[in-house]
Design an enzyme around this catalytic site. Structure first.
Site, PDB file in Angstrom:
ATOM      1  CG  HIS A  96      -2.288  -0.714   1.332  1.00  0.00           C
ATOM      2  ND1 HIS A  96      -2.589  -1.314   2.389  1.00  0.00           N
ATOM      3  CD2 HIS A  96      -3.066  -0.886   0.201  1.00  0.00           C
ATOM      4  CE1 HIS A  96      -3.939  -1.572   2.097  1.00  0.00           C
ATOM      5  NE2 HIS A  96      -4.090  -1.474   0.754  1.00  0.00           N
ATOM      6  CB  CYS A 109      -3.203   0.960   8.560  1.00  0.00           C
ATOM      7  SG  CYS A 109      -1.705   0.922   7.592  1.00  0.00           S
TER       8      CYS A 109
HETATM    9  N1  ARG Z   1      -3.802  -7.060   6.914  1.00  0.00           N
HETATM   10  C1  ARG Z   1      -4.554  -5.745   6.512  1.00  0.00           C
HETATM   11  C2  ARG Z   1      -4.478  -6.033   4.878  1.00  0.00           C
HETATM   12  O1  ARG Z   1      -3.542  -6.460   4.352  1.00  0.00           O
HETATM   13  C3  ARG Z   1      -3.511  -4.708   6.632  1.00  0.00           C
HETATM   14  C4  ARG Z   1      -3.928  -3.413   5.893  1.00  0.00           C
HETATM   15  C5  ARG Z   1      -3.087  -2.388   6.280  1.00  0.00           C
HETATM   16  N2  ARG Z   1      -3.440  -1.029   5.888  1.00  0.00           N
HETATM   17  C6  ARG Z   1      -2.734  -0.258   5.275  1.00  0.00           C
HETATM   18  N3  ARG Z   1      -3.365   1.077   4.687  1.00  0.00           N
HETATM   19  N4  ARG Z   1      -1.665  -0.294   4.986  1.00  0.00           N
HETATM   20  O2  ARG Z   1      -5.320  -5.903   4.122  1.00  0.00           O
END
Ligand code: ARG
Length: 297
Positions: free
Chosen positions: A195, A291
């Site tokens: 991300h 997040c």
């Molecule tokens: N376990 C979550 C996923 O893989 C973590 C998300 C983390 N969010 C972020 N914006 N990086 O979707």
């Protein structure tokens, strides 16, 4: 008319200054980790973490993050968590909320990659609608993971758009049209930085903190052309300390994972107020401070 740019040679001169000024959000939406767990591997950070979450510690850490946001002057609102939505605590991902050219509040819903996370989105749609937001869907079926990948330039109607793992590059045409804001697209190519918010932290209009190897040359060119001050996190800080997953509030206060001494020193050198928190249980799932909240305008 959509305005999407991938490299500096496409960039109109003075783009940043030509973008409307926008307020820096000081209200944050969070979702308590009541049902938080690591039950599958959606990103490489989750490998080896299945069944290893300390739930009491996660609860305490979530409170610690919320308290730090409040100490930075934020107002924190919470959304009721849903059972069987183990990742709902990561509430940066289900939507992108913002303002259009008329200052109207808009919320664009994500089209999440994993079915277990798709279940989270309607609750966010209802929450934003109840707050008076116009709630919209994307026109196509492409993937979009909200403000995990689409990050507002602080104080400007300009969006940074990460793509490569959870978001398809094509969605940014619609995102740009929808908010009437230019999008600067950044290709992500390293799966630990899946991300945009794992390798890119926009702190204020001038300053960003990034992990350069997560980007290609074109992306780095855009970041360095638009931010006059770019702080670079080390590999250890970005990968193990989630340093770039920090949250900036009001352009002067930063909440960041504890243990990133070099990054913290660089932030403080710039006169920023830094609050360190421990998010170890959430990092097992591939997320940290950024997040765990959604900016609400
Ligand atoms: N376990 C979550 C996923 O893989 C973590 C998300 C983390 N969010 C972020 N914006 N990086 O979707």
């Amino acid at each position: 008319m959509a305005e999407v740019y991938d490299s500096i040679d496409q960039l109109p001169e003075g783009l940043l200054d030509s973008c409307n000024e926008t307020p820096l959000p000081t209200t944050l939406l969070m979702c308590p980790p009541t049902y938080f767990d690591v039950v599958d591997v959606k990103n490489p950070h989750m490998e080896g973490s299945l069944g290893r979450v300390n739930f009491d510690l996660a609860d305490r850490q979530w409170q610690e993050v919320r308290d730090a946001f409040i100490r930075c002057g934020a107002r924190v609102e919470t959304l009721e968590p849903l059972e069987n939505c183990e990742d709902m605590v990561f509430c940066a991902n289900q939507t992108l909320a913002g303002l259009d050219v008329e200052g109207q509040r808009l919320c664009l819903l994500s089209q999440m990659k994993h079915p277990s996370r798709q279940r989270e989105v309607p609750a966010f749609a209802d929450w934003f609608a109840a707050r008076g937001y116009q709630v919209e869907h994307l026109p196509g079926e492409e993937l979009f993971e909200g403000s995990g990948d689409a990050v507002w330039h602080p104080g400007r109607s300009l969006i940074w758009g990460g793509h490569g793992f959870r978001t398809d590059p094509a969605v940014y045409e619609a995102v740009s049209d929808y908010f009437a804001a230019p999008v600067l697209r950044l290709k992500l190519h390293s799966d630990h930085f899946y991300h945009l918010d794992t390798s890119f932290c926009a702190i204020n209009e001038r300053t960003a903190m990034i992990y350069p190897p997560a980007f290609d040359e074109q992306g780095l060119g855009l970041i360095r052309a638009v931010f006059s001050d770019v702080i670079e996190a080390t590999e250890h800080e970005a990968l193990r300390g989630f340093a770039c997953n920090a949250t900036a509030i009001g352009g002067r206060c930063v909440v960041i994972q504890r243990g990133n001494a070099r990054a913290v020193a660089q932030l403080r050198e710039r006169g920023l107020e830094v609050h360190e928190v421990d998010t170890s249980e959430f990092m097992k799932s591939g997320g940290s401070v950024f997040c765990m909240k959604m900016y609400v305008f």
